[in-house]
Design an enzyme around this catalytic site. Sequence first.
Site, mmCIF file in Angstrom:
data_model
loop_
_atom_site.group_PDB
_atom_site.id
_atom_site.type_symbol
_atom_site.label_atom_id
_atom_site.label_comp_id
_atom_site.label_asym_id
_atom_site.label_seq_id
_atom_site.Cartn_x
_atom_site.Cartn_y
_atom_site.Cartn_z
ATOM 1 N N CYS A 1 0.828 -1.208 0.000
ATOM 2 C CA CYS A 1 0.000 0.000 0.000
ATOM 3 C C CYS A 1 0.868 1.267 0.000
ATOM 4 C CB CYS A 1 -0.861 0.034 1.240
ATOM 5 S SG CYS A 1 -1.774 -1.469 1.533
ATOM 6 N N ARG B 1 4.599 0.404 -6.309
ATOM 7 C CA ARG B 1 4.639 -0.489 -5.154
ATOM 8 C C ARG B 1 3.661 -1.652 -5.295
ATOM 9 N NH1 ARG B 1 6.704 2.387 -0.361
ATOM 10 N NH2 ARG B 1 5.421 1.056 0.947
ATOM 11 N N TRP C 1 -3.168 -2.536 -1.353
ATOM 12 C CA TRP C 1 -2.794 -3.880 -1.824
ATOM 13 C C TRP C 1 -3.482 -4.833 -0.858
ATOM 14 C CZ3 TRP C 1 0.131 -8.122 0.028
ATOM 15 C CH2 TRP C 1 0.560 -9.016 -0.951
ATOM 16 N N ASN D 1 -1.222 1.446 6.093
ATOM 17 C CA ASN D 1 -0.373 0.416 5.472
ATOM 18 C C ASN D 1 -0.015 -0.580 6.564
ATOM 19 O OD1 ASN D 1 -0.375 2.002 3.238
ATOM 20 N ND2 ASN D 1 1.833 2.393 3.213
ATOM 21 N N GLY D 2 -0.051 -1.859 6.261
ATOM 22 C CA GLY D 2 0.336 -2.853 7.256
ATOM 23 C C GLY D 2 -0.833 -3.728 7.650
ATOM 24 N N GLU E 1 17.194 -16.963 -9.723
ATOM 25 C CA GLU E 1 16.800 -15.570 -9.941
ATOM 26 C C GLU E 1 16.142 -15.418 -11.328
ATOM 27 O OE1 GLU E 1 16.215 -13.108 -8.316
ATOM 28 O OE2 GLU E 1 16.291 -11.420 -9.693
ATOM 29 N N LYS F 1 12.347 -14.075 -11.937
ATOM 30 C CA LYS F 1 12.064 -12.914 -12.802
ATOM 31 C C LYS F 1 10.979 -13.272 -13.809
ATOM 32 C CE LYS F 1 13.293 -10.417 -11.129
ATOM 33 N NZ LYS F 1 13.989 -10.051 -9.955
ATOM 34 N N GLU G 1 7.420 -13.867 -12.176
ATOM 35 C CA GLU G 1 6.736 -12.730 -11.553
ATOM 36 C C GLU G 1 6.193 -11.721 -12.565
ATOM 37 O OE1 GLU G 1 9.049 -10.137 -8.968
ATOM 38 O OE2 GLU G 1 10.862 -10.686 -10.029
ATOM 39 N N HIS H 1 16.421 -37.089 -10.527
ATOM 40 C CA HIS H 1 15.804 -37.661 -9.321
ATOM 41 C C HIS H 1 14.312 -37.357 -9.270
ATOM 42 C CE1 HIS H 1 19.679 -38.935 -7.867
ATOM 43 N NE2 HIS H 1 20.164 -37.724 -8.173
ATOM 44 N N LYS I 1 6.020 -3.825 -4.335
ATOM 45 C CA LYS I 1 7.448 -3.533 -4.337
ATOM 46 C C LYS I 1 8.088 -3.748 -2.975
ATOM 47 C CE LYS I 1 11.317 -2.211 -6.065
ATOM 48 N NZ LYS I 1 12.012 -3.298 -6.776
HETATM 49 C C1 F6R Z 1 11.560 -9.806 -6.994
HETATM 50 C C2 F6R Z 1 11.577 -8.885 -5.879
HETATM 51 C C3 F6R Z 1 11.333 -9.440 -4.523
HETATM 52 C C4 F6R Z 1 12.223 -8.720 -3.499
HETATM 53 C C5 F6R Z 1 11.842 -9.172 -2.081
HETATM 54 C C6 F6R Z 1 12.724 -8.531 -1.040
HETATM 55 O O1 F6R Z 1 11.862 -9.152 -8.188
HETATM 56 O O2 F6R Z 1 11.753 -7.709 -6.032
HETATM 57 O O3 F6R Z 1 11.528 -10.813 -4.487
HETATM 58 O O4 F6R Z 1 13.553 -9.018 -3.779
HETATM 59 O O5 F6R Z 1 10.510 -8.840 -1.830
HETATM 60 O O6 F6R Z 1 12.632 -7.149 -1.091
HETATM 61 P P1 F6R Z 1 13.729 -6.221 -0.432
HETATM 62 O O7 F6R Z 1 14.980 -6.422 -1.195
HETATM 63 O O8 F6R Z 1 13.182 -4.837 -0.561
HETATM 64 O O9 F6R Z 1 13.855 -6.671 0.993
#
Ligand code: F6R
Length: 609
Positions: free
Chosen positions: A2, A27, A74, A100-101, A482, A486, A489, A505, A604
């Site tokens: 949020c 975000r 969110w 937020n939260g 990773e 990517k 997501e 396996h 985000k």
């Molecule tokens: C994926 C992504 C998330 C963040 C994760 C941790 O592209 O951005 O997996 O890496 O939510 O976020 P931070 O680094 O802000 O603690």
Amino acid sequence: MCGIVGYIGDKKATPILIDGLSKLEYRGYDSAGIAVFRDNDVHVEKYKGRLSVLADNVKDKDYDGTIGIGHTRWATHGAPSDENSHPHTNQSGNIAVIHNGIIENYMKIKEWLIEEKGVTFRSETDTEVIAHLIDYHYEGDLLDAVFKSIEKMEGAYAIGVVCKDEPDKIVAVRKDSPLIVGLGKGENFLASDIPAILKHTRDIFLIENDEVVLLTKEKVTIFNELRQVQAREVYKVTWDVESAEKEGYEHFMIKEIHEQPKGIHETLHRRLNKEGIIELDGIKITKEDLEGINRVYIVACGTAYHAGLVGKYAIEKFAKIPVICDIASEFRYRDPFIDENTLFIAVSQSGETLDTLAALREAKRKGARILSVVNVVGSSVARESHDVFYTWAGPEIAVASTKAYTTQQTAMYMIALHMGLTKGALSRERYDEIIAELGTMPEKVQSILDDFSAVQHLADTQFNNESVFFMGRGLDIDVANEGSLKLKEISYINSFAIAAGELKHGTIALIEDGTLVMALATQDRLYEKMLSNIKEVKARGAYVVAIAKEGNKEVEKSADTVIYIPDTMDELTPILSVIPQQLFSYYVAVARGCDVDKPRNLAKSVTVE
Ligand code: F6R
């Protein structure tokens, strides 16, 4: 997650709030709303969907009030809907709240409010209880009512509150959820994140945990939980509005992918002295401290966790200290063995990820030394750590993390090299060799970016796959994880990464005609073994795209397509091998018509558990 914006001053609040919310869209959110004053009343407008829905609905209404709060939601409690959107109000609509939260004990408060006051709830959210709770305590003083209410609230939250009967103030609270105040002349701003208000001011108060803020247009007063006034230094934002804008790129993600050479260069070169030795400005760990450290935990979430995996490899290799790399949400509930000989490294772009923060606190409580690798200056993770290594990625706006990841990798290498040299586990010669090679990374990353057309073509021909497998060995599997994250997501393709040796396996059962397999084969030591694994999946019909170092031509005989990265030492390949994977994910998502910068269901900065 949020987003929060607030404005108090002499200008019309509505456009400022909507513009501020637009800067927080990155975000991730599913609905948006505002509460502004007009004709001695608080008016709420809130809608499910994009911010444009809200903007369209208010554009012809004459909300000329100069005080207001705004929110992008969110969903956590209750599905996205107009009713569940913020702001939420008390029964009479006098008090409006954005939040937020998560209020963890909201059910208990809700039941109590229903029984005590016969309150009728209009939404399924936890936030609505805050508005009714403040109303319950309200006796003509909003600040007092907020103080009394937060005594009853458990969980993590940042809130902003306005009240019809006190049209000259906004009250805000921060508990484990980011909140800042922007200082203007005859006007002040509230926000969950700096980009929301950067257009108006660069002077910021970073609000600390458990603080309550009273904003009027002339003054900002910060209180601690005992209602004592707190002094605060002004934090000056040094980065530009432009670095939080797209600058001609179609999406923030591709802009940020292209910013990686600069981010890696800044992260490295700002800390190399004339002799080529790393000087870790924010880290005060001495040789004696290091000798006392017998275990390192690296803890993070998502992409940051993947950078942590590279860190584990580098610290074990260069500094010869055992490392456990853990997912933050698991770490804190595992009762991990930690004492004063433990070094705990938290990795986080935002520095506000609640799971990472909670893990850090747990480790600190048990006596560990806390070092954090963080991108956002002054964030909670940074503030609660003993030592901080700031990555110099600049603001990362796209939900999918790219430049934060490669700068986190760079940081992990630097920490490992520093530890290795200080401890005597690494010779000066080898250290110089690795630093010199690390110094070539910006230009090698740039060369991959300049030559993106093959990856784009691959994405344009493969975007229709419904599942993709990534595989690798050694460091390659960490980067494959990773690459897979990517892709899933932002393009919603079912993908996962597997250690190539583990395929037979079980997972190999899933490979059939045409299955796309991304095979990372950058580790010289494991190259022959990877070639065998590629042949295994080829024999079952897979379409194999290999990522290999320039010069390793043998792979062309087994794979269908080969993407080459510049030659480098095995230890440093992750910085390079991730780039084609980022580009592939981006172009696949574009080809599938996905909302690249705001993927569905994602946020985000994840400030809930
Ligand atoms: C994926 C992504 C998330 C963040 C994760 C941790 O592209 O951005 O997996 O890496 O939510 O976020 P931070 O680094 O802000 O603690």
